[in-house]
Design a protein around this motif. Structure first.
Motif, mmCIF file in Angstrom:
data_model
loop_
_atom_site.group_PDB
_atom_site.id
_atom_site.type_symbol
_atom_site.label_atom_id
_atom_site.label_comp_id
_atom_site.label_asym_id
_atom_site.label_seq_id
_atom_site.Cartn_x
_atom_site.Cartn_y
_atom_site.Cartn_z
ATOM 1 N N GLY A 206 0.794 -1.229 0.000
ATOM 2 C CA GLY A 206 0.000 0.000 0.000
ATOM 3 C C GLY A 206 0.819 1.267 0.000
ATOM 4 N N VAL A 207 2.099 1.168 -0.377
ATOM 5 C CA VAL A 207 2.929 2.366 -0.504
ATOM 6 C C VAL A 207 2.644 2.985 -1.866
ATOM 7 C CG1 VAL A 207 5.270 3.297 -0.507
ATOM 8 C CG2 VAL A 207 4.693 1.382 0.994
ATOM 9 N N ARG A 208 2.050 4.153 -1.852
ATOM 10 C CA ARG A 208 1.591 4.787 -3.095
ATOM 11 C C ARG A 208 2.682 5.598 -3.774
ATOM 12 N NH1 ARG A 208 -3.729 8.767 -3.548
ATOM 13 N NH2 ARG A 208 -3.288 9.608 -5.622
ATOM 14 N N TYR A 209 3.603 6.138 -2.993
ATOM 15 C CA TYR A 209 4.617 7.048 -3.548
ATOM 16 C C TYR A 209 5.986 6.383 -3.476
ATOM 17 C CZ TYR A 209 0.802 10.341 -2.975
ATOM 18 O OH TYR A 209 -0.427 10.959 -3.049
ATOM 19 N N ILE A 210 6.693 6.390 -4.607
ATOM 20 C CA ILE A 210 7.954 5.675 -4.739
ATOM 21 C C ILE A 210 9.007 6.596 -5.357
ATOM 22 C CG2 ILE A 210 9.139 3.708 -5.782
ATOM 23 C CD1 ILE A 210 7.053 2.800 -3.798
ATOM 24 N N GLN A 211 10.227 6.490 -4.834
ATOM 25 C CA GLN A 211 11.368 7.214 -5.391
ATOM 26 C C GLN A 211 12.523 6.233 -5.531
ATOM 27 O OE1 GLN A 211 12.691 10.452 -2.926
ATOM 28 N NE2 GLN A 211 14.236 11.158 -4.360
ATOM 29 N N GLY A 212 13.181 6.236 -6.677
ATOM 30 C CA GLY A 212 14.321 5.347 -6.828
ATOM 31 C C GLY A 212 14.662 5.077 -8.270
ATOM 32 N N HIS A 213 15.743 4.335 -8.460
ATOM 33 C CA HIS A 213 16.261 4.082 -9.801
ATOM 34 C C HIS A 213 15.322 3.236 -10.646
ATOM 35 C CE1 HIS A 213 20.673 4.818 -8.321
ATOM 36 N NE2 HIS A 213 19.909 5.890 -8.274
ATOM 37 N N VAL A 214 14.376 2.528 -10.011
ATOM 38 C CA VAL A 214 13.424 1.744 -10.792
ATOM 39 C C VAL A 214 12.609 2.653 -11.714
ATOM 40 C CG1 VAL A 214 11.531 1.806 -9.098
ATOM 41 C CG2 VAL A 214 11.740 -0.141 -10.664
ATOM 42 N N PHE A 215 12.455 3.921 -11.327
ATOM 43 C CA PHE A 215 11.752 4.891 -12.169
ATOM 44 C C PHE A 215 12.696 5.871 -12.850
ATOM 45 C CE2 PHE A 215 8.093 3.809 -9.365
ATOM 46 C CZ PHE A 215 7.215 3.411 -10.362
ATOM 47 N N ALA A 216 13.686 6.374 -12.113
ATOM 48 C CA ALA A 216 14.589 7.368 -12.709
ATOM 49 C C ALA A 216 15.767 7.629 -11.774
ATOM 50 C CB ALA A 216 13.852 8.678 -12.974
ATOM 51 N N ARG A 217 16.928 7.827 -12.355
ATOM 52 C CA ARG A 217 18.071 8.342 -11.614
ATOM 53 C C ARG A 217 17.971 9.861 -11.576
ATOM 54 N NH1 ARG A 217 22.292 4.714 -10.867
ATOM 55 N NH2 ARG A 217 21.901 2.658 -11.782
ATOM 56 N N PRO A 218 18.632 10.512 -10.632
ATOM 57 C CA PRO A 218 18.588 11.983 -10.596
ATOM 58 C C PRO A 218 19.125 12.581 -11.900
ATOM 59 C CG PRO A 218 19.511 11.098 -8.562
ATOM 60 C CD PRO A 218 19.419 9.945 -9.508
ATOM 61 N N GLY A 219 18.460 13.633 -12.355
ATOM 62 C CA GLY A 219 18.907 14.342 -13.543
ATOM 63 C C GLY A 219 19.687 15.586 -13.139
ATOM 64 N N PHE A 220 20.937 15.692 -13.553
ATOM 65 C CA PHE A 220 21.753 16.843 -13.196
ATOM 66 C C PHE A 220 21.251 18.079 -13.928
ATOM 67 C CE2 PHE A 220 25.862 19.287 -13.805
ATOM 68 C CZ PHE A 220 25.896 19.774 -12.511
ATOM 69 N N ARG A 221 20.826 19.074 -13.161
ATOM 70 C CA ARG A 221 20.260 20.310 -13.709
ATOM 71 C C ARG A 221 19.075 20.045 -14.637
ATOM 72 N NH1 ARG A 221 25.825 23.760 -15.078
ATOM 73 N NH2 ARG A 221 26.399 24.152 -12.907
ATOM 74 N N SER A 222 18.391 18.940 -14.428
ATOM 75 C CA SER A 222 17.251 18.590 -15.285
ATOM 76 C C SER A 222 16.267 17.748 -14.494
ATOM 77 C CB SER A 222 17.716 17.815 -16.519
ATOM 78 O OG SER A 222 18.262 16.560 -16.148
#
Length: 236
Positions: A206-222
Motif C-alpha cells: 500500500g505504498v503509493r509514492y515511490i522514489q528510486g532508480h526503478v523509475f529514474a536516476r537523478p537528472g543533473f540540472r534537469s
C-alpha cells in the motif's frame, strides 16, 4: 542541483521532484556536504534552497503541478520565520507557488533539541508548506522523533526497501509503518527502490509514492524523465 522524481504509482504521474545537492560539474553530494561546518551551515542551507528553486524552475517544473522537495538542515534554522524569507523571495521572483514546496529533514542529522525541530515543522505548516522526515528507520531517532514532530510525510529509508521482496521481516515492518501512518494522516514514500520486485511488494503493501532508480536516476540540472515498468499499470 540534480532532481529525482517521486512517483505516484496509483495515478502514474510525478508527485514531486527532490532537489539533490551536487558539485558544479555534477560531483557527488558527499564531496559537497563534507565541506559543511558549523560556521558555514546557515549560508549553505540558504544557498541550497535558492539553488533548488531556481534550478527546478529553469528545468521546467512549472510546466506541470509537481511539488519540489528541498532538503534543509534544522540546525541551521535559528528562526523559522526569519530563515524562510530568502526562500519566499526566490519563489516569488521565479513564479514558483509556495504551496508546492516540501521541506525534508533527515534523522541522520543529530538533533539535540527535538522541540526546536517541532517548532520549525509547526511554523512551516502554518505557512502552508509540507514537511518530510527523510531516512525514516535509520539514524538518531525513529519513532521517538516521529512522535515528537509528526511531519506530513515520512520517507522510508532505503535499507528497508532493498531486498524487501525476499525478506518477510522487512515486509512486516513496512506494512505496520504504513498502517500506523494511515492512522496518523502521514503520507509514506518508499525511497531507494531499485527493482521491479521491490516496487511490486511495496505496491501490494500500500505504498503509493515511490522514489528510486526503478523509475529514474537523478537528472543533473534537469528533471529526470520517468521510466514506467509494466507492473505499475495495475492500480493499488
Amino acid at each position: 542541483m540534480a532532481f529525482q522524481p517521486i512517483v505516484d504509482v496509483s495515478l502514474e504521474r510525478v508527485y514531486a521532484y527532490e532537489a539533490l545537492v551536487r558539485g558544479p560539474n555534477g560531483e557527488s553530494a558527499q564531496g559537497v556536504l563534507s565541506q559543511v561546518s558549523a560556521e558555514n551551515r546557515y549560508a549553505f542551507d540558504q544557498k541550497c534552497r535558492v539553488a533548488a528553486i531556481r534550478g527546478a524552475v529553469a528545468a521546467g517544473i512549472l510546466d506541470d503541478d509537481a511539488k519540489l522537495s528541498i532538503n534543509f538542515l534544522p540546525n541551521a534554522v535559528y528562526s523559522p520565520i526569519a530563515c524562510i524569507q530568502l526562500t519566499l523571495a526566490t519563489a516569488t521572483a521565479t513564479g514558483f507557488p509556495t504551496d508546492r514546496l516540501i521541506f525534508e529533514f533527515t534523522e541522520n542529522e543529530q538533533m539535540p533539541d527535538p522541540a526546536h525541530v517541532a517548532n520549525i515543522v509547526a511554523a512551516y505548516r502554518k505557512m502552508g508548506f509540507a514537511t518530510a522526515l527523510d531516512d525514516f528507520g535509520a539514524g538518531h531517532a525513529g519513532l521517538a522523533l516521529l512522535a515528537a514532530i509528526q511531519p506530513d510525510i515520512i520517507k522510508l529509508d532505503m535499507a528497508l526497501m532493498q531486498g524487501i521482496a525476499a525478506s518477510s521481516v522487512k515486509r512486516t515492518i513496512v506494512a505496520h509503518v504504513v498502517r500506523m501512518c494511515a492512522e496518523l494522516g502521514i503520507v509514506v514514500i518508499g525511497e531507494g527502490v531499485e527493482t521491479v520486485a521491490e516496487l511490486d511488494v511495496l505496491r501490494q503493501i500500500g505504498v503509493r509514492y515511490i522514489q528510486g532508480h526503478v523509475f529514474a536516476r537523478p537528472g543533473f540540472r534537469s528533471l529526470a524523465p520517468v521510466h514506467w515498468p509494466a507492473s505499475t499499470a495495475i492500480a493499488i
